[in-house]
Design an enzyme around this catalytic site. Structure first.
Site, short mmCIF file in Angstrom:
data_model
loop_
_atom_site.label_atom_id
_atom_site.label_comp_id
_atom_site.label_asym_id
_atom_site.label_seq_id
_atom_site.Cartn_x
_atom_site.Cartn_y
_atom_site.Cartn_z
NE ARG A 74 -11.14 66.00 -3.63
CZ ARG A 74 -12.09 65.49 -4.41
NH1 ARG A 74 -12.86 66.28 -5.15
NH2 ARG A 74 -12.28 64.19 -4.46
NE ARG A 144 -15.22 69.44 -8.80
CZ ARG A 144 -15.59 68.16 -8.72
NH1 ARG A 144 -14.69 67.20 -8.53
NH2 ARG A 144 -16.86 67.82 -8.84
CE LYS A 208 -15.22 65.64 -13.01
NZ LYS A 208 -14.79 64.45 -12.25
CE LYS A 210 -11.49 67.50 -11.85
NZ LYS A 210 -11.00 66.09 -11.87
CB CYS A 428 -8.12 57.16 -7.94
SG CYS A 428 -8.89 55.55 -8.25
CB CYS A 434 -14.36 55.75 -4.51
SG CYS A 434 -15.02 56.57 -5.98
CB CYS A 473 -14.47 53.98 -11.79
SG CYS A 473 -14.42 55.77 -11.51
CB CYS A 477 -9.74 60.71 -9.62
SG CYS A 477 -11.51 61.04 -9.44
#
Length: 564
Positions: A74, A144, A208, A210, A428, A434, A473, A477
């Protein structure tokens, strides 16, 4: 009393020598297509995930072969903006160095590649570098890709805000030279012991992080779903500052009520000169206060819930050295993109293409990848990726408008008649690549949307936009918990159905049915669409309607309401 054991990733980061690990040795090992478990975690900080093709996993196991490993990379593209020359490089890389031979626009306003053989990974990163692109910190326990409204239409304000978002992205990069050493063959430090990470520290963030920047009235970046958000405030068309939000995040775990999605809290107004101070203060508070024992409770949203809003706010003000001012009034109205041609303030034209599920590839009748490549060869402006997985060809002069449109129609980038509901939809990747996916998403979503559109047509509400999102899931995302209709994979062919988020992205949805098949989902929507058609108030969105009639209770406090 023994010291509490930290999450496994904390030890991996601590011994990684500032994100170096043994990645170089793993890349050099030609015996396997994989890398070690520890390096798999470290590699995320370099923008890369190891994956395998789950469609053939069992077959390969029966043949006593290792899984068909490959890598996903990515890129980091602040605000989603790249030049036409860069896009040509992005396209060439996908065709030369990946087995998927496609490009995927992500829900974080960048692009990613799937199907990268390990032997091609370093060459791919170097090719991106030659195009002045990188994947530094596109994944991992760091900040990110910074999202920002990419629409160049409205005002000079947009250009100024974009520059702030870009500066924020650069400022929040890790300082380690690991990326340059491993991928770009830069000279290695003799010792990494004195290498300093002034913002992240030696073990980076607990999880993470964002960031997104919104420009009212648009909320195309879904600002409240981010750990850190800035909402631009203008006076007389001039940017004066931002309302700061913090504590959003979509991920949760099925069946574990201590995990939940959450929208960010409003903390107040800050002057534009203080953005970096406050961003550092929020990030370092999360670095020091975040949960490093349980990764499922490690995002900033849980830090604020566990420590309390007022305590967190006070700590951020202390670290920033500046107090929050009262929140300014702003109005957020729509999370969608503007499709077709729109003229900008500089008399340039901007053309937005709908890219279903963000997948750019060539198929019969829709040669999307070829079309964008051919446009990039003649276009002198920008390519701008949106947070809704679409593409803007920006900065087209009047003299080139007809040629660009003709090319777009020739290759299938224009011409489809789309409902506003499909235009607002995102999904997603999910299967087959994935590893977290429990159900299909990207491959199934277009077919599902056709059935949703048929139900809207049946009840005469096709012209009313509804935000629909699907993920394989609960990691979130595609931000499904902020959708008016959210589908979250539970098992093959089965989804949890969530309803009741606000159209503009300021309220979460709530689960109404668990682990159900398509027929049950459509039956539920059929009944509700019928009621919506006959019982809705003027200008009432579908999400507001299902809350008003009592199908779901409004989620006000996610920690108490989402599962309750």
């Amino acid at each position: 009393m023994s010291e509490q054991k930290l999450a496994a990733n904390e030890y991996i980061k601590a011994r990684s020598r500032h994100l170096r690990g043994t990645i170089e040795e793993g890349l050099a090992n030609s015996v396997t297509g994989a890398i070690s478990d520890d390096d798999t975690q470290v590699l995320k900080f370099h923008g890369t995930y190891m994956q395998d093709d789950r469609d053939v996993r069992n077959e390969r196991k029966e043949q006593k072969l290792e899984p068909l490993y490959s890598f996903m990379l990515r890129a980091r593209v602040p605000g989603g903006v790249c030049s036409a020359e860069q896009w040509l490089a992005v396209d060439d890389i996908s065709r030369q160095l990946t087995t998927s031979n496609s490009i995927r626009l992500t829900t974080r306003q960048t692009f990613q590649y799937h199907g990268i053989p390990k032997r091609n990974l370093k060459e791919l990163v170097q090719s991106l570098d030659r195009a002045t692109l990188d994947a530094i910190a596109a994944c991992g326990d760091v900040n990110r890709n910074v999202m920002c409204n990419p629409n160049p239409v409205q005002s000079d304000l947009h250009a100024e805000v974009y520059e702030i978002a870009k500066h924020l992205s650069e400022h929040m990069l890790p300082h380690t030279q690991a990326y340059a050493e491993i991928w770009l063959d830069k000279e290695k430090l003799l010792s990494t012991e004195e290498e300093v990470e002034p913002i992240y520290g030696d073990t980076y963030l607990p999880r993470k992080f964002k960031m997104a920047v919104a420009i009212p009235p648009d909320n195309d970046v879904d600002v409240y779903t981010n750990d850190f958000g800035l909402i631009a405030v203008a006076e007389n068309g001039q940017l004066v500052g931002f309302n700061l939000t913090a504590g959003g995040g979509m991920g949760s775990t099925h069946g574990e009520v201590e995990t939940f999605p959450r929208l960010a809290d409003d903390f107040g107004f800050i002057n534009k000169e203080d953005v970096i101070k406050f961003a550092e203060a929020v990030v370092t508070t999360q670095r020091d206060w975040g949960n490093r024992v349980n990764r499922k409770r490690a995002r900033l949203k849980y830090t604020i819930v566990d420590h309390g809003y007022e305590a967190f706010k006070a700590e951020v003000e202390k670290r920033a050295g500046v107090k929050f001012q009262p929140k300014r009034d702003v109005i957020l109205q729509d999370r969608g993109d503007r499709f077709g041609w729109v003229k900008g303030i500089d008399d340039q034209w901007h053309l937005t293409f709908f890219i279903e599920c963000g997948r750019i590839k060539d198929e019969p009748g829709k040669m999307l990848q070829t079309g964008l490549r051919e446009i990039a060869k003649v276009h002198q402006g920008d390519f701008r990726m949106t947070a809704n997985q679409n593409m803007i060809i920006a900065g087209v002069p009047e003299s080139e408008k007809d040629r660009i449109e003709a090319m777009a129609r020739q290759y299938g980038l224009l011409g489809d008649v789309l409902t506003t509901t499909r235009e607002h939809s995102i999904a997603c990747v999910a299967l087959p690549t994935c590893p977290l996916a429990m159900a299909e998403s990207e491959r199934y979503f277009p077919e599902f949307m056709t059935k949703v559109e048929a139900l809207q047509a049946k009840h005469g509400i096709s012209e009313l936009p509804i935000v629909v999102r699907m993920t394989g899931c609960p990691n979130g995302c595609a931000r499904p918990f902020a959708a008016e209709i959210g589908l979250v994979g539970k098992a093959p062919g089965r989804y949890n159905l969530y309803l009741g988020a606000s159209f503009e992205g300021t309220r979460l949805n709530k689960m109404v049915r668990e682990n159900i098949l398509e027929a049950e989902i459509l039956a539920e929507l059929d009944e509700l669409f019928g009621r919506y058609a006959s019982e809705r108030n003027a200008d009432e969105s579908f999400g507001d309607f299902v809350v008003r009639i009592g199908v779901v209770k409004a989620v006000i406090d996610a920690a108490k309401d989402f599962h309750g």
